[in-house]
Design an enzyme around this catalytic site. Structure first.
Site, PDB file in Angstrom:
ATOM      1  N   THR A 170      58.624  73.127  35.646  1.00  0.00           N
ATOM      2  CA  THR A 170      58.762  73.476  34.383  1.00  0.00           C
ATOM      3  C   THR A 170      60.118  73.703  33.794  1.00  0.00           C
ATOM      4  O   THR A 170      60.999  74.365  34.279  1.00  0.00           O
ATOM      5  CB  THR A 170      58.197  74.867  34.015  1.00  0.00           C
ATOM      6  OG1 THR A 170      56.645  74.696  34.459  1.00  0.00           O
ATOM      7  CG2 THR A 170      58.277  75.442  32.649  1.00  0.00           C
ATOM      8  N   ARG A 184      42.781  74.284  33.226  1.00  0.00           N
ATOM      9  CA  ARG A 184      43.608  75.159  33.886  1.00  0.00           C
ATOM     10  C   ARG A 184      44.785  75.317  32.601  1.00  0.00           C
ATOM     11  O   ARG A 184      45.477  74.312  32.276  1.00  0.00           O
ATOM     12  CB  ARG A 184      43.959  74.730  35.039  1.00  0.00           C
ATOM     13  CG  ARG A 184      45.021  75.733  35.718  1.00  0.00           C
ATOM     14  CD  ARG A 184      46.417  75.429  35.686  1.00  0.00           C
ATOM     15  NE  ARG A 184      47.341  76.309  36.455  1.00  0.00           N
ATOM     16  CZ  ARG A 184      48.645  76.117  36.381  1.00  0.00           C
ATOM     17  NH1 ARG A 184      49.187  75.416  35.447  1.00  0.00           N
ATOM     18  NH2 ARG A 184      49.480  76.980  37.179  1.00  0.00           N
ATOM     19  N   VAL A 185      45.239  76.429  32.448  1.00  0.00           N
ATOM     20  CA  VAL A 185      46.617  76.886  31.800  1.00  0.00           C
ATOM     21  C   VAL A 185      47.335  77.857  32.740  1.00  0.00           C
ATOM     22  O   VAL A 185      46.641  78.883  33.369  1.00  0.00           O
ATOM     23  CB  VAL A 185      45.896  77.531  30.329  1.00  0.00           C
ATOM     24  CG1 VAL A 185      47.432  78.052  29.931  1.00  0.00           C
ATOM     25  CG2 VAL A 185      45.474  76.544  29.479  1.00  0.00           C
ATOM     26  N   GLY A 186      48.610  77.277  32.819  1.00  0.00           N
ATOM     27  CA  GLY A 186      49.285  78.331  33.670  1.00  0.00           C
ATOM     28  C   GLY A 186      50.065  79.474  32.794  1.00  0.00           C
ATOM     29  O   GLY A 186      49.775  80.032  31.934  1.00  0.00           O
ATOM     30  N   ASP A 187      51.347  79.864  33.580  1.00  0.00           N
ATOM     31  CA  ASP A 187      52.028  80.900  32.819  1.00  0.00           C
ATOM     32  C   ASP A 187      52.864  80.529  31.654  1.00  0.00           C
ATOM     33  O   ASP A 187      53.035  81.354  30.581  1.00  0.00           O
ATOM     34  CB  ASP A 187      53.058  81.728  33.874  1.00  0.00           C
ATOM     35  CG  ASP A 187      53.905  80.752  34.309  1.00  0.00           C
ATOM     36  OD1 ASP A 187      53.465  79.445  34.793  1.00  0.00           O
ATOM     37  OD2 ASP A 187      55.199  80.894  34.314  1.00  0.00           O
ATOM     38  N   THR A 227      59.376  80.073  36.281  1.00  0.00           N
ATOM     39  CA  THR A 227      59.041  78.767  36.746  1.00  0.00           C
ATOM     40  C   THR A 227      58.325  79.045  38.110  1.00  0.00           C
ATOM     41  O   THR A 227      58.591  79.775  38.671  1.00  0.00           O
ATOM     42  CB  THR A 227      60.150  77.770  36.754  1.00  0.00           C
ATOM     43  OG1 THR A 227      59.535  76.241  37.252  1.00  0.00           O
ATOM     44  CG2 THR A 227      61.275  78.254  37.821  1.00  0.00           C
ATOM     45  N   GLY A 228      57.451  78.060  38.160  1.00  0.00           N
ATOM     46  CA  GLY A 228      56.834  78.299  39.688  1.00  0.00           C
ATOM     47  C   GLY A 228      55.140  78.168  39.449  1.00  0.00           C
ATOM     48  O   GLY A 228      54.689  78.085  38.426  1.00  0.00           O
ATOM     49  N   GLY A 259      51.972  79.366  38.299  1.00  0.00           N
ATOM     50  CA  GLY A 259      51.688  79.935  37.236  1.00  0.00           C
ATOM     51  C   GLY A 259      50.715  81.116  37.536  1.00  0.00           C
ATOM     52  O   GLY A 259      50.999  82.212  37.024  1.00  0.00           O
TER      53      GLY A 259
HETATM   54  N1  ASP Z   1      54.784  77.390  35.720  1.00  0.00           N
HETATM   55  C1  ASP Z   1      54.170  76.247  35.704  1.00  0.00           C
HETATM   56  C2  ASP Z   1      52.558  76.196  35.612  1.00  0.00           C
HETATM   57  O1  ASP Z   1      52.231  77.106  36.772  1.00  0.00           O
HETATM   58  C3  ASP Z   1      54.419  75.268  36.611  1.00  0.00           C
HETATM   59  C4  ASP Z   1      55.995  75.035  37.007  1.00  0.00           C
HETATM   60  O2  ASP Z   1      56.709  75.786  36.690  1.00  0.00           O
HETATM   61  O3  ASP Z   1      56.173  73.780  37.245  1.00  0.00           O
HETATM   62  O4  ASP Z   1      51.795  75.760  34.868  1.00  0.00           O
END
Ligand code: ASP
Length: 335
Positions: free
Chosen positions: A194, A222-225, A245-246, A248
């Site tokens: 991200t 699905r929705v992340g952070d 990032t990472g 979520g």
């Molecule tokens: N944080 C993002 C998510 O979980 C993924 C990412 O950082 O690449 O959707």
């Protein structure tokens, strides 16, 4: 005061060689003089973005910041660069799809007045970050999702795109063949890229943005952070800002970016705040397999920090002095 450069140093009599201002000794006059000075303060801009693609994003943002433009314009411009990058597999047009082959995009944006906008599960629109900003500036809402977000984007004439790209579709088809029987999508921390951006402009105003296609081969819906204010991004002009990032799910669990900002409010430096937040995240998870995640933060003095669970996270830093890709510190207890 360290990041402030007084463009009217003469006000203090420095230029004239006067060592003591005329108002010294009078609290009321001193206070008035300080307020007067504040009107002439110029901040040195700074921009920081996650990962290597942040270098190109920062370039676009810097064009705005160096000409006295707003941090909000800078982070949006930077995010759009990455969203347009056909070779990027985790943001925008080049993003990876969910298990059913749909590329759904998440983004948010926040400024120094705590104004914020977000979109989630948005398909077929080139610049989710700009839709997020449009929602922030033109509606009473913060977040629109799915078909509602799409309808809004189309109504407001946002550019459409066709996803997934052919190469991405081919990869997905292959993956589908291989993974057919797997109930939960595999976690691939290499694929968490991200882009999160923070900028301070010459008025000292901080803004941030975050945009992603999310976890590759996620479950549909699905929705992340990344589009969640407080998780993927948080700004409070009293303190500073943070982006994540990472994985979520792990970031949502600890309201990650909000936690970083609140730790700065309690006096931690951006670096300490990112580290403590990552340590908290680690404590909340028994199994850290594949759980890579990182934060970057900036305070109102323009100081920057970053920290990640594992080795490998880096961020692009742009200041008046130079542009560089910096390896973030990480939890070395694994070594
Ligand atoms: N944080 C993002 C998510 O979980 C993924 C990412 O950082 O690449 O959707």
């Amino acid at each position: 005061m360290d990041r402030r450069s007084f463009v009217r140093a003469g006000m203090l009599g420095v230029a004239a060689g006067v060592t003591k201002p005329l108002w010294a000794g009078s609290p009321l006059l001193e206070q008035q003089a300080e307020q007067e000075q504040d009107r002439f303060v110029a901040y040195m801009p700074v921009m920081v973005s996650t990962w290597k693609h942040g270098m190109e994003a920062n370039k676009a943002g810097w064009e705005i910041l160096k000409n006295g433009g707003s941090s909000l314009d800078a982070v949006e411009a930077g995010a759009r660069v990455t969203e347009s990058d056909l070779s990027n597999r985790s943001v925008g047009i080049g993003g990876m799809p969910d298990r059913e082959g749909h590329v759904t995009l998440d983004a948010c944006i926040m400024d120094w007045e705590s104004r914020c906008g977000a979109v989630a599960y948005l398909e077929g629109i080139a610049h989710p970050v700009s839709v997020a900003r449009h929602i922030m500036e033109n509606t009473p809402h913060v977040m629109l999702v799915g078909s509602g977000a799409k309808k809004y984007a189309l109504k407001n004439k946002f550019e459409t795109i066709k996803t997934p790209l052919p190469a991405v579709k081919k990869e997905w088809k292959q993956w589908k063949k291989d993974q057919n029987k797997v109930e939960h999508p595999e976690v691939n921390h290499e694929n968490h890229d991200t882009i999160g951006l923070l900028a301070m402009d010459t008025n000292g105003r901080i803004s941030g943005a975050c945009t992603t296609s999310g976890w590759a081969y996620k479950l549909p819906g699905r929705v992340g952070d990344s589009p969640l204010i407080g998780a993927g991004l948080f700004i409070d002009q009293e303190v500073g800002g943070a982006v994540a990032t990472g994985l979520g799910e792990s970031i949502i669990r600890i309201a990650g970016s909000h936690t970083v900002v609140e730790l700065m409010r309690q006096g931690r430096t951006p670096q300490e705040a990112c580290r403590e937040t990552v340590e908290r995240l680690i404590r909340k998870h028994k199994d850290l397999t594949g759980l890579q995640c990182g934060f970057i933060a900036m305070d109102t003095r323009g100081r920057v920090g970053a920290y990640s669970v594992f080795n490998g996270f880096n961020y692009a830093l742009r200041t008046n002095l130079d542009e560089q890709l910096v390896d973030a510190e990480y939890n070395r207890s694994w070594e």
